[in-house]
Scaffold this motif. Structure first.
Motif, PDB file in Angstrom:
ATOM      1  N   SER A  17       7.651  44.571 -19.138  1.00  0.00           N
ATOM      2  CA  SER A  17       7.008  43.492 -18.398  1.00  0.00           C
ATOM      3  C   SER A  17       6.987  42.209 -19.219  1.00  0.00           C
ATOM      4  CB  SER A  17       5.582  43.899 -18.017  1.00  0.00           C
ATOM      5  OG  SER A  17       4.899  42.861 -17.377  1.00  0.00           O
ATOM      6  N   ALA A  18       6.725  42.324 -20.524  1.00  0.00           N
ATOM      7  CA  ALA A  18       6.684  41.139 -21.394  1.00  0.00           C
ATOM      8  C   ALA A  18       8.053  40.478 -21.469  1.00  0.00           C
ATOM      9  CB  ALA A  18       6.209  41.537 -22.787  1.00  0.00           C
ATOM     10  N   ARG A  19       9.122  41.268 -21.525  1.00  0.00           N
ATOM     11  CA  ARG A  19      10.477  40.693 -21.563  1.00  0.00           C
ATOM     12  C   ARG A  19      10.782  39.935 -20.279  1.00  0.00           C
ATOM     13  NH1 ARG A  19      11.904  45.630 -24.120  1.00  0.00           N
ATOM     14  NH2 ARG A  19      12.699  46.467 -22.147  1.00  0.00           N
ATOM     15  N   ARG A  20      10.349  40.493 -19.146  1.00  0.00           N
ATOM     16  CA  ARG A  20      10.547  39.802 -17.867  1.00  0.00           C
ATOM     17  C   ARG A  20       9.793  38.484 -17.840  1.00  0.00           C
ATOM     18  NH1 ARG A  20      12.282  41.621 -13.105  1.00  0.00           N
ATOM     19  NH2 ARG A  20      10.579  40.502 -12.074  1.00  0.00           N
ATOM     20  N   LYS A  21       8.558  38.486 -18.322  1.00  0.00           N
ATOM     21  CA  LYS A  21       7.734  37.270 -18.290  1.00  0.00           C
ATOM     22  C   LYS A  21       8.325  36.178 -19.172  1.00  0.00           C
ATOM     23  CE  LYS A  21       3.325  39.518 -17.205  1.00  0.00           C
ATOM     24  NZ  LYS A  21       1.973  39.859 -17.707  1.00  0.00           N
ATOM     25  N   ARG A  22       8.950  36.567 -20.277  1.00  0.00           N
ATOM     26  CA  ARG A  22       9.534  35.559 -21.166  1.00  0.00           C
ATOM     27  C   ARG A  22      10.671  34.798 -20.501  1.00  0.00           C
ATOM     28  NH1 ARG A  22       8.397  39.260 -25.508  1.00  0.00           N
ATOM     29  NH2 ARG A  22      10.430  40.254 -25.270  1.00  0.00           N
ATOM     30  N   ARG A  23      11.281  35.393 -19.475  1.00  0.00           N
ATOM     31  CA  ARG A  23      12.372  34.722 -18.768  1.00  0.00           C
ATOM     32  C   ARG A  23      11.867  33.687 -17.763  1.00  0.00           C
ATOM     33  NH1 ARG A  23      14.714  40.087 -18.552  1.00  0.00           N
ATOM     34  NH2 ARG A  23      14.204  40.235 -16.330  1.00  0.00           N
ATOM     35  N   HIS A  24      10.568  33.744 -17.442  1.00  0.00           N
ATOM     36  CA  HIS A  24      10.008  32.818 -16.469  1.00  0.00           C
ATOM     37  C   HIS A  24       9.830  31.428 -17.077  1.00  0.00           C
ATOM     38  CE1 HIS A  24       8.100  36.545 -14.353  1.00  0.00           C
ATOM     39  NE2 HIS A  24       9.352  36.360 -13.988  1.00  0.00           N
ATOM     40  N   SER A  25       9.858  30.411 -16.241  1.00  0.00           N
ATOM     41  CA  SER A  25       9.765  29.028 -16.709  1.00  0.00           C
ATOM     42  C   SER A  25       8.344  28.631 -17.081  1.00  0.00           C
ATOM     43  CB  SER A  25      10.274  28.075 -15.616  1.00  0.00           C
ATOM     44  OG  SER A  25      11.614  28.364 -15.282  1.00  0.00           O
ATOM     45  N   TYR A  26       7.343  29.351 -16.540  1.00  0.00           N
ATOM     46  CA  TYR A  26       5.951  28.971 -16.743  1.00  0.00           C
ATOM     47  C   TYR A  26       5.198  30.072 -17.478  1.00  0.00           C
ATOM     48  CZ  TYR A  26       7.413  25.844 -12.994  1.00  0.00           C
ATOM     49  OH  TYR A  26       8.099  24.932 -12.236  1.00  0.00           O
ATOM     50  N   ARG A  27       4.060  29.687 -18.043  1.00  0.00           N
ATOM     51  CA  ARG A  27       3.203  30.634 -18.743  1.00  0.00           C
ATOM     52  C   ARG A  27       1.845  30.676 -18.062  1.00  0.00           C
ATOM     53  NH1 ARG A  27       7.217  32.170 -20.091  1.00  0.00           N
ATOM     54  NH2 ARG A  27       8.208  32.236 -22.145  1.00  0.00           N
ATOM     55  N   PHE A  28       1.370  31.896 -17.781  1.00  0.00           N
ATOM     56  CA  PHE A  28       0.088  32.054 -17.095  1.00  0.00           C
ATOM     57  C   PHE A  28      -0.770  33.104 -17.789  1.00  0.00           C
ATOM     58  CE2 PHE A  28       2.522  30.248 -13.568  1.00  0.00           C
ATOM     59  CZ  PHE A  28       1.597  29.381 -13.011  1.00  0.00           C
ATOM     60  N   PHE A  29      -2.061  32.817 -17.831  1.00  0.00           N
ATOM     61  CA  PHE A  29      -3.044  33.831 -18.202  1.00  0.00           C
ATOM     62  C   PHE A  29      -3.486  34.520 -16.915  1.00  0.00           C
ATOM     63  CE2 PHE A  29      -3.260  30.697 -21.598  1.00  0.00           C
ATOM     64  CZ  PHE A  29      -3.275  31.493 -22.730  1.00  0.00           C
ATOM     65  N   THR A  30      -3.218  35.801 -16.796  1.00  0.00           N
ATOM     66  CA  THR A  30      -3.580  36.558 -15.593  1.00  0.00           C
ATOM     67  C   THR A  30      -4.185  37.890 -16.016  1.00  0.00           C
ATOM     68  OG1 THR A  30      -1.400  37.612 -15.452  1.00  0.00           O
ATOM     69  CG2 THR A  30      -1.693  35.528 -14.271  1.00  0.00           C
ATOM     70  N   ASP A  31      -4.940  38.503 -15.075  1.00  0.00           N
ATOM     71  CA  ASP A  31      -5.530  39.810 -15.395  1.00  0.00           C
ATOM     72  C   ASP A  31      -4.704  40.968 -14.849  1.00  0.00           C
ATOM     73  OD1 ASP A  31      -6.082  39.935 -12.694  1.00  0.00           O
ATOM     74  OD2 ASP A  31      -8.240  39.695 -12.902  1.00  0.00           O
ATOM     75  N   GLY A  32      -3.705  40.677 -13.998  1.00  0.00           N
ATOM     76  CA  GLY A  32      -2.817  41.720 -13.497  1.00  0.00           C
ATOM     77  C   GLY A  32      -3.395  42.565 -12.389  1.00  0.00           C
ATOM     78  N   ILE A  33      -4.650  42.323 -11.993  1.00  0.00           N
ATOM     79  CA  ILE A  33      -5.283  43.155 -10.966  1.00  0.00           C
ATOM     80  C   ILE A  33      -5.086  42.562  -9.578  1.00  0.00           C
ATOM     81  CG2 ILE A  33      -7.484  44.087 -10.143  1.00  0.00           C
ATOM     82  CD1 ILE A  33      -8.426  44.132 -13.045  1.00  0.00           C
ATOM     83  N   GLY A  34      -5.328  41.271  -9.444  1.00  0.00           N
ATOM     84  CA  GLY A  34      -5.251  40.624  -8.140  1.00  0.00           C
ATOM     85  C   GLY A  34      -3.827  40.434  -7.649  1.00  0.00           C
ATOM     86  N   TYR A  35      -3.701  40.189  -6.345  1.00  0.00           N
ATOM     87  CA  TYR A  35      -2.394  40.029  -5.708  1.00  0.00           C
ATOM     88  C   TYR A  35      -1.652  38.817  -6.271  1.00  0.00           C
ATOM     89  CZ  TYR A  35       1.061  39.291  -2.007  1.00  0.00           C
ATOM     90  OH  TYR A  35       2.221  39.102  -1.315  1.00  0.00           O
ATOM     91  N   ASP A  37      -1.954  37.451  -9.226  1.00  0.00           N
ATOM     92  CA  ASP A  37      -1.515  37.763 -10.587  1.00  0.00           C
ATOM     93  C   ASP A  37      -0.267  38.634 -10.587  1.00  0.00           C
ATOM     94  OD1 ASP A  37      -4.307  37.257 -12.460  1.00  0.00           O
ATOM     95  OD2 ASP A  37      -4.524  37.498 -10.313  1.00  0.00           O
ATOM     96  N   GLN A  38      -0.229  39.609  -9.696  1.00  0.00           N
ATOM     97  CA  GLN A  38       0.921  40.511  -9.632  1.00  0.00           C
ATOM     98  C   GLN A  38       2.177  39.774  -9.186  1.00  0.00           C
ATOM     99  OE1 GLN A  38      -0.531  43.574  -7.013  1.00  0.00           O
ATOM    100  NE2 GLN A  38      -2.060  44.302  -8.495  1.00  0.00           N
ATOM    101  N   GLN A  39       2.027  38.844  -8.218  1.00  0.00           N
ATOM    102  CA  GLN A  39       3.189  38.071  -7.770  1.00  0.00           C
ATOM    103  C   GLN A  39       3.697  37.143  -8.870  1.00  0.00           C
ATOM    104  OE1 GLN A  39       4.743  38.425  -4.652  1.00  0.00           O
ATOM    105  NE2 GLN A  39       3.417  40.231  -4.652  1.00  0.00           N
ATOM    106  N   ILE A  40       2.774  36.570  -9.634  1.00  0.00           N
ATOM    107  CA  ILE A  40       3.184  35.723 -10.759  1.00  0.00           C
ATOM    108  C   ILE A  40       3.935  36.550 -11.796  1.00  0.00           C
ATOM    109  CG2 ILE A  40       2.309  34.424 -12.744  1.00  0.00           C
ATOM    110  CD1 ILE A  40       0.101  33.366 -10.914  1.00  0.00           C
ATOM    111  N   ALA A  41       3.432  37.754 -12.091  1.00  0.00           N
ATOM    112  CA  ALA A  41       4.098  38.628 -13.060  1.00  0.00           C
ATOM    113  C   ALA A  41       5.502  38.996 -12.597  1.00  0.00           C
ATOM    114  CB  ALA A  41       3.258  39.877 -13.297  1.00  0.00           C
ATOM    115  N   ALA A  42       5.659  39.204 -11.285  1.00  0.00           N
ATOM    116  CA  ALA A  42       6.955  39.631 -10.759  1.00  0.00           C
ATOM    117  C   ALA A  42       7.946  38.479 -10.640  1.00  0.00           C
ATOM    118  CB  ALA A  42       6.761  40.289  -9.394  1.00  0.00           C
ATOM    119  N   ASP A  43       7.463  37.311 -10.177  1.00  0.00           N
ATOM    120  CA  ASP A  43       8.377  36.228  -9.815  1.00  0.00           C
ATOM    121  C   ASP A  43       8.249  34.977 -10.673  1.00  0.00           C
ATOM    122  OD1 ASP A  43       9.252  37.837  -7.696  1.00  0.00           O
ATOM    123  OD2 ASP A  43       7.699  37.056  -6.357  1.00  0.00           O
ATOM    124  N   GLY A  44       7.214  34.893 -11.498  1.00  0.00           N
ATOM    125  CA  GLY A  44       7.009  33.686 -12.293  1.00  0.00           C
ATOM    126  C   GLY A  44       6.057  32.708 -11.654  1.00  0.00           C
TER     127      GLY A  44
END
Length: 276
Positions: A17-35, A37-44
């Motif tokens: 998951s961390a490798r995927r996030k590093r490819r995204h253009s933006y950086r976010f602090f998220t808790d991963g629980i809410g919808y 947050d999950q969409q940001i983790a998946a798509d940036g």
């Protein structure tokens, strides 16, 4: 034993998951629980297609001096649109998410940003923000929202997190930016208080004619039709997610192409059930 194997498996997933996030253009602090947050983790970004529409429309009409986000949550849209606006202003009453919003603005190097820890409404008052603990995107001001809990397929008890929040006059708050409102884009997503905010902003909207985007559930918010019908000089469009009615086609399409957002002219005499 099994606990060690589970731990290794979880660590491997987190590293992936961390490798995927590093490819995204933006950086976010998220808790991963809410919808969201999950969409940001998946798509940036959450609602990338909607953000693209906001940017394209603002640039095409030369309305890029100011972006106002009323109901900014953790700053997904603020971060996504900041590349085309000279200045952003964000309002978020949630006492925890406000600090996450600030952190995400800092993490993405957005310099020209004003962030306020209160919500907007018709007048200054205090109220209670109720929130679903499993999805911070589902929160509403208890005494002021027109949205019923049943609309979210939840009981009132499901909104068990409670926070004391401040609401301030939308008209007075945005009057401070009157010199740039004629070149502004205002986004409102406040789970059932859109009508009150638009009512409060009517004098400013009539005077400055900024671009305006808001979520609308006609069955839950019939009063909104009255206010937007009184906005002379505005054309109305809906931006919605295009999805196939076929389950497999829909999910294969989302996987390979992502969500597709379509903008269509809105017929006020024949409204859909949801206008995001």
């Amino acid at each position: 034993g099994m606990s060690a194997i589970r731990r290794m498996f979880h660590i491997a997933l987190l590293k992936y998951s961390a490798r995927r996030k590093r490819r995204h253009s933006y950086r976010f602090f998220t808790d991963g629980i809410g919808y969201i947050d999950q969409q940001i983790a998946a798509d940036g970004l959450f609602e990338q297609g909607l953000i693209d529409h906001i940017c394209d429309i603002a640039v095409a009409h030369g309305m890029t001096d100011l972006y106002v986000d009323i109901g900014a949550n953790i700053g997904n849209h603020v971060v996504g649109v900041s590349k085309v606006f000279d200045r952003v202003v964000a309002f978020e009453p949630h006492p925890v998410l406000f600090h996450v919003l600030q952190a995400n603005i800092l993490a993405n190097g957005i310099g020209c940003a004003d962030v306020y820890n209160y919500g907007l409404g018709l007048k200054d008052e205090n109220s209670i923000l109720v929130e679903n603990p499993d999805n911070h995107g589902l929160s509403k001001v208890e005494d002021l929202t027109t949205m019923s809990s049943s609309y979210f397929n939840l009981s009132q008890e499901a909104f068990s997190n409670r926070h004391q929040v401040s609401i301030k006059s939308a008209s007075i708050s945005l009057s401070e930016y009157a010199d740039t409102l004629s070149k502004a884009f205002i986004k409102i997503d406040v789970e059932g208080m859109e009508g009150q905010i638009i009512e409060a902003l009517m004098p400013l909207l009539r005077e400055h004619s900024p671009l305006l985007a808001f979520e609308w559930v006609p069955e839950e918010q019939p009063e909104l039709k009255r206010w937007i019908s009184e906005l002379d000089g505005y054309d109305f469009y809906s931006v919605s997610i295009w999805q196939s009615s076929n389950f497999l086609a829909r999910h294969f399409g989302n996987f390979f192409r992502g969500r597709r957002y379509e903008m269509r002219e809105l017929d006020l005499s024949n409204l859909p059930s949801l206008i995001p």
